[in-house]
Design a protein around this motif. Sequence first.
Motif, PDB file in Angstrom:
ATOM      1  N   CYS A 193      -4.379  -1.544  27.512  1.00 41.72           N
ATOM      2  CA  CYS A 193      -5.153  -2.206  28.391  1.00 41.72           C
ATOM      3  C   CYS A 193      -6.736  -2.681  27.622  1.00 41.72           C
ATOM      4  O   CYS A 193      -7.448  -3.209  28.006  1.00 41.72           O
ATOM      5  N   GLY A 194      -6.724  -1.646  26.443  1.00 42.02           N
ATOM      6  CA  GLY A 194      -7.874  -1.913  25.981  1.00 42.02           C
ATOM      7  C   GLY A 194      -9.072  -1.078  26.120  1.00 42.02           C
ATOM      8  O   GLY A 194     -10.260  -1.234  25.520  1.00 42.02           O
ATOM      9  N   VAL A 195      -9.136  -0.194  27.062  1.00 42.91           N
ATOM     10  CA  VAL A 195      -9.974   0.751  27.590  1.00 42.91           C
ATOM     11  C   VAL A 195     -10.532   1.526  26.688  1.00 42.91           C
ATOM     12  O   VAL A 195     -11.838   1.814  26.279  1.00 42.91           O
ATOM     13  N   LEU A 196      -9.641   2.228  25.929  1.00 41.98           N
ATOM     14  CA  LEU A 196     -10.103   3.184  25.189  1.00 41.98           C
ATOM     15  C   LEU A 196     -10.816   2.625  23.649  1.00 41.98           C
ATOM     16  O   LEU A 196     -11.932   2.818  23.339  1.00 41.98           O
ATOM     17  N   SER A 197     -10.560   1.451  23.292  1.00 37.33           N
ATOM     18  CA  SER A 197     -11.179   0.895  22.075  1.00 37.33           C
ATOM     19  C   SER A 197     -12.445   0.105  22.789  1.00 37.33           C
ATOM     20  O   SER A 197     -13.291   0.141  22.073  1.00 37.33           O
ATOM     21  N   ASP A 198     -12.439  -0.322  24.029  1.00 38.28           N
ATOM     22  CA  ASP A 198     -13.869  -0.646  24.505  1.00 38.28           C
ATOM     23  C   ASP A 198     -14.757   0.251  24.716  1.00 38.28           C
ATOM     24  O   ASP A 198     -15.910   0.217  24.030  1.00 38.28           O
ATOM     25  N   LEU A 199     -14.205   1.457  25.141  1.00 35.62           N
ATOM     26  CA  LEU A 199     -15.194   2.610  25.052  1.00 35.62           C
ATOM     27  C   LEU A 199     -15.614   3.047  23.748  1.00 35.62           C
ATOM     28  O   LEU A 199     -17.050   3.129  23.603  1.00 35.62           O
ATOM     29  N   ASN A 200     -14.851   3.064  22.746  1.00 34.42           N
ATOM     30  CA  ASN A 200     -15.241   3.410  21.575  1.00 34.42           C
ATOM     31  C   ASN A 200     -16.115   2.630  20.762  1.00 34.42           C
ATOM     32  O   ASN A 200     -17.194   2.889  20.045  1.00 34.42           O
ATOM     33  N   ASN A 201     -16.126   0.985  20.965  1.00 31.01           N
ATOM     34  CA  ASN A 201     -16.783  -0.027  20.558  1.00 31.01           C
ATOM     35  C   ASN A 201     -18.258   0.238  21.386  1.00 31.01           C
ATOM     36  O   ASN A 201     -19.295   0.057  20.682  1.00 31.01           O
TER      37      ASN A 201
ATOM     38  N   LYS B 261     -26.712  10.228  29.896  1.00 32.15           N
ATOM     39  CA  LYS B 261     -26.987   9.603  31.163  1.00 32.15           C
ATOM     40  C   LYS B 261     -26.710   8.127  31.006  1.00 32.15           C
ATOM     41  O   LYS B 261     -25.834   7.333  31.685  1.00 32.15           O
ATOM     42  N   GLN B 262     -27.225   7.625  29.876  1.00 32.95           N
ATOM     43  CA  GLN B 262     -27.213   6.095  29.809  1.00 32.95           C
ATOM     44  C   GLN B 262     -25.817   5.666  29.293  1.00 32.95           C
ATOM     45  O   GLN B 262     -25.611   4.618  29.603  1.00 32.95           O
ATOM     46  N   GLN B 263     -25.202   6.435  28.317  1.00 30.98           N
ATOM     47  CA  GLN B 263     -23.887   6.107  28.043  1.00 30.98           C
ATOM     48  C   GLN B 263     -23.018   6.049  29.298  1.00 30.98           C
ATOM     49  O   GLN B 263     -22.236   5.235  29.442  1.00 30.98           O
ATOM     50  N   LEU B 264     -22.915   7.152  30.204  1.00 31.60           N
ATOM     51  CA  LEU B 264     -22.231   7.383  31.277  1.00 31.60           C
ATOM     52  C   LEU B 264     -22.603   6.025  32.017  1.00 31.60           C
ATOM     53  O   LEU B 264     -21.765   5.224  32.855  1.00 31.60           O
ATOM     54  N   GLU B 265     -23.775   5.631  32.603  1.00 33.21           N
ATOM     55  CA  GLU B 265     -24.054   4.482  33.414  1.00 33.21           C
ATOM     56  C   GLU B 265     -23.596   2.937  32.763  1.00 33.21           C
ATOM     57  O   GLU B 265     -23.070   2.533  33.465  1.00 33.21           O
ATOM     58  N   LYS B 266     -23.478   3.133  31.583  1.00 33.65           N
ATOM     59  CA  LYS B 266     -23.000   1.813  30.847  1.00 33.65           C
ATOM     60  C   LYS B 266     -21.516   1.659  30.990  1.00 33.65           C
ATOM     61  O   LYS B 266     -21.088   0.836  31.464  1.00 33.65           O
ATOM     62  N   VAL B 267     -20.818   3.005  31.066  1.00 33.47           N
ATOM     63  CA  VAL B 267     -19.379   2.891  31.404  1.00 33.47           C
ATOM     64  C   VAL B 267     -19.045   2.677  32.833  1.00 33.47           C
ATOM     65  O   VAL B 267     -18.339   1.671  33.140  1.00 33.47           O
ATOM     66  N   LEU B 268     -19.770   3.466  33.711  1.00 32.37           N
ATOM     67  CA  LEU B 268     -19.664   2.995  35.048  1.00 32.37           C
ATOM     68  C   LEU B 268     -19.821   1.576  35.544  1.00 32.37           C
ATOM     69  O   LEU B 268     -19.355   0.931  36.301  1.00 32.37           O
ATOM     70  N   LEU B 269     -20.958   1.143  35.047  1.00 31.59           N
ATOM     71  CA  LEU B 269     -21.317  -0.152  35.088  1.00 31.59           C
ATOM     72  C   LEU B 269     -20.226  -1.584  34.703  1.00 31.59           C
ATOM     73  O   LEU B 269     -19.722  -2.502  35.167  1.00 31.59           O
ATOM     74  N   ARG B 270     -19.277  -1.047  33.677  1.00 34.50           N
ATOM     75  CA  ARG B 270     -18.609  -1.999  33.063  1.00 34.50           C
ATOM     76  C   ARG B 270     -17.306  -1.863  33.762  1.00 34.50           C
ATOM     77  O   ARG B 270     -16.760  -2.865  34.010  1.00 34.50           O
ATOM     78  N   TYR B 271     -16.879  -0.820  34.236  1.00 33.62           N
ATOM     79  CA  TYR B 271     -15.639  -0.406  34.953  1.00 33.62           C
ATOM     80  C   TYR B 271     -15.654  -0.484  36.538  1.00 33.62           C
ATOM     81  O   TYR B 271     -14.871  -0.526  36.846  1.00 33.62           O
ATOM     82  N   PHE B 272     -16.776  -0.186  36.985  1.00 32.93           N
ATOM     83  CA  PHE B 272     -16.974   0.116  38.365  1.00 32.93           C
ATOM     84  C   PHE B 272     -17.967  -0.895  39.313  1.00 32.93           C
ATOM     85  O   PHE B 272     -18.641  -0.815  39.631  1.00 32.93           O
TER      86      PHE B 272
END
Length: 80
Positions: free
Chosen positions: A44-52, A69-80
């Motif tokens: 689904c491209g999730v791992l590639s998206d996270l890597n980029n 914390k900033q990286q985690l927030e970025k991921v959470l905002l993107r997917y949730f």
Amino acid sequence: MKNRYIVTPKDKRAEELLDFNEAGDHDLIQLVLSESQFYQLDACGVLSDLNNMLGCLIDDFEGDAITSKQQLEKVLLRYF
């Protein structure tokens, strides 16, 4: 089939223990992904998206850490 793990420390103390590979199971929150689930995320491209997005390297042969914390927030905002 091999399982993959998403692991996060429960608190700051557990994070420090994890840095030295001394954290116990009771210090961590672990999500176990089957090989099939891992490959579905990859397809689904999730791992590639996270890597980029984060400049990390998560794939079939590599593991990485989301540590700020900033990286985690970025991921959470993107997917949730």
